[in-house]
Write a protein that holds these residues in place. Structure first.
Motif, short mmCIF file in Angstrom:
data_model
loop_
_atom_site.label_atom_id
_atom_site.label_comp_id
_atom_site.label_asym_id
_atom_site.label_seq_id
_atom_site.Cartn_x
_atom_site.Cartn_y
_atom_site.Cartn_z
N ARG A 109 0.86 -1.19 0.00
CA ARG A 109 0.00 0.00 0.00
C ARG A 109 0.89 1.23 0.00
O ARG A 109 2.08 1.15 0.20
CB ARG A 109 -0.90 0.02 1.24
CG ARG A 109 -1.91 -1.09 1.29
CD ARG A 109 -2.79 -0.93 2.48
NE ARG A 109 -3.73 -2.04 2.59
CZ ARG A 109 -4.46 -2.24 3.65
NH1 ARG A 109 -4.38 -1.44 4.69
NH2 ARG A 109 -5.29 -3.27 3.68
N ARG A 110 0.28 2.37 -0.20
CA ARG A 110 1.01 3.64 -0.16
C ARG A 110 0.40 4.52 0.91
O ARG A 110 -0.82 4.54 1.08
CB ARG A 110 0.95 4.34 -1.51
CG ARG A 110 1.64 3.53 -2.59
CD ARG A 110 2.11 4.42 -3.71
NE ARG A 110 2.85 3.68 -4.69
CZ ARG A 110 4.16 3.51 -4.67
NH1 ARG A 110 4.87 4.04 -3.72
NH2 ARG A 110 4.78 2.82 -5.60
N SER A 111 1.25 5.25 1.62
CA SER A 111 0.76 6.14 2.67
C SER A 111 -0.07 7.26 2.04
O SER A 111 0.12 7.62 0.88
CB SER A 111 1.93 6.72 3.48
OG SER A 111 2.77 7.47 2.65
N ARG A 112 -0.98 7.78 2.82
CA ARG A 112 -1.91 8.78 2.29
C ARG A 112 -1.25 10.10 1.94
O ARG A 112 -1.56 10.69 0.92
CB ARG A 112 -3.01 9.04 3.32
CG ARG A 112 -3.88 7.86 3.54
CD ARG A 112 -4.93 8.15 4.57
NE ARG A 112 -5.68 6.94 4.85
CZ ARG A 112 -6.55 6.83 5.80
NH1 ARG A 112 -6.79 7.85 6.59
NH2 ARG A 112 -7.20 5.71 5.98
N VAL A 113 -0.35 10.56 2.76
CA VAL A 113 0.20 11.90 2.58
C VAL A 113 1.31 11.94 1.53
O VAL A 113 1.22 12.64 0.53
CB VAL A 113 0.72 12.46 3.93
CG1 VAL A 113 1.32 13.83 3.74
CG2 VAL A 113 -0.41 12.51 4.94
N ARG A 155 2.60 9.23 -0.17
CA ARG A 155 2.53 8.12 -1.13
C ARG A 155 3.74 7.20 -1.06
O ARG A 155 4.17 6.64 -2.06
CB ARG A 155 2.35 8.65 -2.57
CG ARG A 155 1.22 9.64 -2.75
CD ARG A 155 -0.15 9.09 -2.50
NE ARG A 155 -0.46 8.00 -3.42
CZ ARG A 155 -1.39 7.08 -3.18
NH1 ARG A 155 -2.10 7.13 -2.09
NH2 ARG A 155 -1.61 6.13 -4.04
N ARG A 206 2.79 -3.81 9.68
CA ARG A 206 3.12 -2.81 8.66
C ARG A 206 4.63 -2.65 8.63
O ARG A 206 5.26 -2.33 9.64
CB ARG A 206 2.45 -1.48 9.00
CG ARG A 206 2.77 -0.41 8.03
CD ARG A 206 2.07 0.87 8.41
NE ARG A 206 2.61 1.95 7.61
CZ ARG A 206 2.00 3.10 7.42
NH1 ARG A 206 0.85 3.34 7.98
NH2 ARG A 206 2.55 4.02 6.67
N ASN A 222 7.63 -0.60 6.65
CA ASN A 222 7.90 0.54 5.77
C ASN A 222 8.93 0.14 4.71
O ASN A 222 10.10 -0.05 5.00
CB ASN A 222 8.41 1.74 6.57
CG ASN A 222 7.34 2.30 7.46
OD1 ASN A 222 6.18 2.33 7.10
ND2 ASN A 222 7.74 2.76 8.63
#
Length: 67
Positions: free
Chosen positions: A20-24, A26, A42, A44
């Motif tokens: 997935r990609r982080s919201r802020v 990416r 999770r 990173n």
């Protein structure tokens, strides 16, 4: 499997993984889902080099298939 030094998950308890990609910003991270009621891990991925990312995913997928 240990992520962040806090959670433990046995190889046989891993059901699937997804990126997935982080919201802020990416930035990519790997989510490791469990067969049990344990929360997902999770990891990173943006902290790793591209080849290390691929190697980590390959290792986890091979352990899932072997279990």
């Amino acid at each position: 499997m240990v992520a962040g030094g806090r959670q433990f998950l046995a190889w046989c308890d891993i059901s699937r993984i997804e990126i997935r990609r982080s919201r802020v910003f990416r930035l990519p991270y790997l989510v490791v889902h469990s067969n049990t009621d344990q929360a997902a891990l999770r990891i990173n991925l943006f902290l790793l080099a591209p080849k290390q990312r691929e190697a980590l995913q390959t290792i986890i997928r091979s352990h899932i298939q072997a279990a």
